[in-house]
Design a protein around this motif. Structure first.
Motif: not given
Length: 73
Positions: A20-21, A24-25, A27, A30, A36, A41, A44-45, A47-48
């Motif tokens: 998942r991390v 995110l990297a 994607s 923000p 990123w 990161l 954002a992480a 919030k997961e």
């Protein structure tokens, strides 16, 4: 030869969390950022689900491990 189990603290995050991390990297960053950063990161992480206590250093290590595994194929 097989690695012998080493003493120490067990892994806090599983491979799913690492994936998942990494996702995110990979994607889009923000709004307001061109790319990123580790700090972005980390935020954002957190919030997961299941990653609310992840640290900057853990995020960095997860990404380092992912990139080192890319050359192993």
């Amino acid at each position: 030869m097989f690695d012998v189990a080493r003493p120490g603290r067990p892994e806090q995050y599983d491979t799913d969390a690492q994936e998942r991390v990494t996702a995110l990297a990979c994607s889009a960053p923000p709004e307001g950022l061109q790319r990123w950063t580790i700090v972005a990161l980390e935020r954002a992480a957190r919030k997961e689900p299941g990653l609310n206590g992840v640290s900057r250093e853990t995020v960095r290590r997860m990404l380092k491990e992912t990139t080192s595994n890319l050359g192993a194929g």
